[in-house]
Design a protein around this motif. Structure first.
Motif, mmCIF file in Angstrom:
data_model
loop_
_atom_site.group_PDB
_atom_site.id
_atom_site.type_symbol
_atom_site.label_atom_id
_atom_site.label_comp_id
_atom_site.label_asym_id
_atom_site.label_seq_id
_atom_site.Cartn_x
_atom_site.Cartn_y
_atom_site.Cartn_z
ATOM 1 N N LYS A 1 0.843 -1.204 0.000
ATOM 2 C CA LYS A 1 0.000 0.000 0.000
ATOM 3 C C LYS A 1 0.877 1.253 0.000
ATOM 4 O O LYS A 1 0.619 2.209 -0.715
ATOM 5 C CB LYS A 1 -0.924 0.014 1.204
ATOM 6 C CG LYS A 1 -2.074 -0.948 1.114
ATOM 7 C CD LYS A 1 -2.935 -0.885 2.361
ATOM 8 C CE LYS A 1 -4.020 -1.931 2.335
ATOM 9 N NZ LYS A 1 -4.811 -1.967 3.576
ATOM 10 N N LYS A 2 1.951 1.224 0.800
ATOM 11 C CA LYS A 2 2.866 2.368 0.862
ATOM 12 C C LYS A 2 3.536 2.594 -0.484
ATOM 13 O O LYS A 2 3.724 3.730 -0.922
ATOM 14 C CB LYS A 2 3.910 2.158 1.937
ATOM 15 C CG LYS A 2 3.385 2.273 3.344
ATOM 16 C CD LYS A 2 4.470 2.027 4.369
ATOM 17 C CE LYS A 2 3.928 2.078 5.788
ATOM 18 N NZ LYS A 2 4.968 1.765 6.785
ATOM 19 N N LEU A 3 3.901 1.514 -1.157
ATOM 20 C CA LEU A 3 4.549 1.640 -2.461
ATOM 21 C C LEU A 3 3.579 2.200 -3.507
ATOM 22 O O LEU A 3 3.979 3.006 -4.352
ATOM 23 C CB LEU A 3 5.064 0.282 -2.923
ATOM 24 C CG LEU A 3 6.376 -0.195 -2.313
ATOM 25 C CD1 LEU A 3 6.688 -1.606 -2.778
ATOM 26 C CD2 LEU A 3 7.511 0.731 -2.661
ATOM 27 N N ASN A 4 2.340 1.760 -3.452
ATOM 28 C CA ASN A 4 1.356 2.220 -4.433
ATOM 29 C C ASN A 4 0.960 3.659 -4.226
ATOM 30 O O ASN A 4 0.536 4.346 -5.146
ATOM 31 C CB ASN A 4 0.111 1.320 -4.402
ATOM 32 C CG ASN A 4 0.410 -0.045 -4.985
ATOM 33 O OD1 ASN A 4 1.304 -0.203 -5.801
ATOM 34 N ND2 ASN A 4 -0.348 -1.040 -4.548
ATOM 35 N N GLN A 5 1.080 4.183 -2.993
ATOM 36 C CA GLN A 5 0.715 5.563 -2.728
ATOM 37 C C GLN A 5 1.755 6.529 -3.305
ATOM 38 O O GLN A 5 1.429 7.652 -3.638
ATOM 39 C CB GLN A 5 0.611 5.794 -1.217
ATOM 40 C CG GLN A 5 -0.614 5.161 -0.610
ATOM 41 C CD GLN A 5 -0.658 5.327 0.892
ATOM 42 O OE1 GLN A 5 0.253 5.904 1.485
ATOM 43 N NE2 GLN A 5 -1.716 4.822 1.520
#
Length: 53
Positions: A48-52
């Motif tokens: 999720k952090k990478l996609n944000q």
């Protein structure tokens, strides 16, 4: 010629000490085992952090 032959004799006598004459190779140091289990919750949070970004 005598010196040459004596030098060769000395070389052949000392050669086993150069390479080690133990007959058995020293075992290589094994690296620490890596934890292969994946924490699913942590992995989802990381994704999720990478996609944000």
């Amino acid at each position: 010629m005598n010196r040459f032959l004596l030098s060769l004799l000395l070389l052949f006598c000392l050669a086993p000490f150069q390479s080690g004459c133990s007959g058995e190779a020293e075992p290589l140091h094994q690296e620490e085992e890596v934890d292969s289990e994946i924490d699913v919750d942590q992995e989802a949070e990381d994704m999720k952090k990478l996609n944000q970004n």
